[in-house]
Design an enzyme around this catalytic site. Sequence first.
Site, short mmCIF file in Angstrom:
data_model
loop_
_atom_site.label_atom_id
_atom_site.label_comp_id
_atom_site.label_asym_id
_atom_site.label_seq_id
_atom_site.Cartn_x
_atom_site.Cartn_y
_atom_site.Cartn_z
N ARG A 33 0.84 -1.20 0.00
CA ARG A 33 0.00 0.00 0.00
C ARG A 33 0.88 1.25 0.00
NH1 ARG A 33 1.48 1.82 4.28
NH2 ARG A 33 0.31 3.71 3.94
N GLY A 34 0.21 2.42 -0.07
CA GLY A 34 0.95 3.68 -0.15
C GLY A 34 1.09 4.03 -1.62
N ARG A 70 -7.12 -0.38 -7.32
CA ARG A 70 -7.49 0.66 -6.33
C ARG A 70 -7.60 1.97 -7.11
NH1 ARG A 70 -4.41 1.11 -0.81
NH2 ARG A 70 -6.43 1.98 -0.16
N GLN A 175 -3.16 2.28 9.96
CA GLN A 175 -1.84 2.44 9.33
C GLN A 175 -0.90 3.23 10.25
OE1 GLN A 175 -4.72 2.73 7.73
NE2 GLN A 175 -4.57 2.23 5.56
N ASP A 216 -2.43 10.87 -2.13
CA ASP A 216 -2.70 9.78 -3.09
C ASP A 216 -2.96 10.32 -4.48
OD1 ASP A 216 -3.38 8.47 -0.36
OD2 ASP A 216 -3.06 6.87 -1.82
N ASN A 226 -6.16 12.23 0.16
CA ASN A 226 -5.28 11.44 1.05
C ASN A 226 -6.18 10.67 2.01
OD1 ASN A 226 -2.60 10.69 1.96
ND2 ASN A 226 -3.01 11.89 3.80
N LYS A 227 -5.56 9.89 2.86
CA LYS A 227 -6.29 9.01 3.78
C LYS A 227 -7.44 9.73 4.47
CE LYS A 227 -5.90 5.51 4.31
NZ LYS A 227 -6.78 4.63 3.50
O1 MRU Z 1 -5.01 3.08 2.01
P1 MRU Z 1 -3.54 3.35 2.05
O2 MRU Z 1 -2.88 2.82 3.28
O3 MRU Z 1 -2.83 2.91 0.78
O4 MRU Z 1 -3.44 4.94 2.11
C1 MRU Z 1 -2.18 5.54 2.08
C2 MRU Z 1 -2.20 7.01 2.26
O5 MRU Z 1 -3.22 7.63 2.34
C3 MRU Z 1 -0.87 7.72 2.23
O6 MRU Z 1 -0.95 8.90 2.96
C4 MRU Z 1 -0.48 8.07 0.79
O7 MRU Z 1 -0.63 6.97 -0.06
C5 MRU Z 1 0.91 8.56 0.69
S1 MRU Z 1 2.12 7.28 0.92
C6 MRU Z 1 3.65 7.98 0.69
#
Ligand code: MRU
Length: 312
Positions: A33-34, A70, A175, A216, A226-227
Amino acid sequence: MILDQTLLPDQEKWLTIENTEQLIKVVQNLSVRGAPLLGLAGIYGLFYTAKLAKDYSHFLILAKEIRNARPTAINLSKMIDQELLKCVNTNNLDTLQEIFLSDAFALEKNLEKESLKISQHGLPVLETNDCVLTHCNTGSLATIGLGTALGVIKFAYSQGKNISVFFTETRPLLQGARLTSYELMQVNIPSTMIIDDAVGFFMQQKKVNKVIVGADRIAANGDTANKIGTYTIAVLAHENSIPFYIAAPTSTIDLATKTGNEISIEFRDPTELNPFIKKCQINSINPAFDVTPEKYITGFITEKGILKPPFS
Ligand code: MRU
């Protein structure tokens, strides 16, 4: 091989990925992920797909499935689209395998360099005695090298800046509590975990004086996905006059997306919220990301420096 992030910090288990189906599964269940790491996983996925597909049209169908595994992080679809453009010159799956593998290696090196540059450009943002808040996980687990937002924090600390960190647990998949804590413990930065809902409380108490988070997808006007919870943090930072930065590689900027309204948000299985939901049949909904309007963002810390929108 990927380190299964769903099991951290309890278990460090490596999974061997050998086909498209396995790749899509680990992307969707967040074993990998990320945003930047998803782009890299996508190219490795294309390599296996080219290796195992029955023929070129079968390859294209599977490639599309990886692309759409995703929807919110631009890095996955962007990297796949860029690689598929190379198929204009050849449909030969053996040649394509070679191209994808060498591109994956090149991207891996590039992500590491970008992480370092992002961290270096972020250094002036942090001052001694700052307490910086971050959300989700944006470190080495989410990219290659130091990371983005967490990379800035780790680098500043390694350069002797006496900073401390508040990080959210990041509901519902934790996370922050599982992954950011794992990374912060490895580098011994003074850090404190808080529940997502305590952000306003600690800002009001003046315990936090900067925010740095990842991204993201960044629209051309600067609106940033973002998250989930990032928007709330940005509004609270604004209310409390706290600078709010996004740290991300410029590859996360999506010029084709004009504003945040056009960003497609991933909704995940509501049972992630609460294992009892199925039993008591309460209606629930689980967006994985939200969009922070650019007006709340002080600056974008990128490998090219600290940028301001609109981007071109
Ligand atoms: O659902 P995830 O864990 O993939 O979400 C990740 C995030 O929201 C991070 O902040 C983003 O991808 C940046 S990672 C360098």
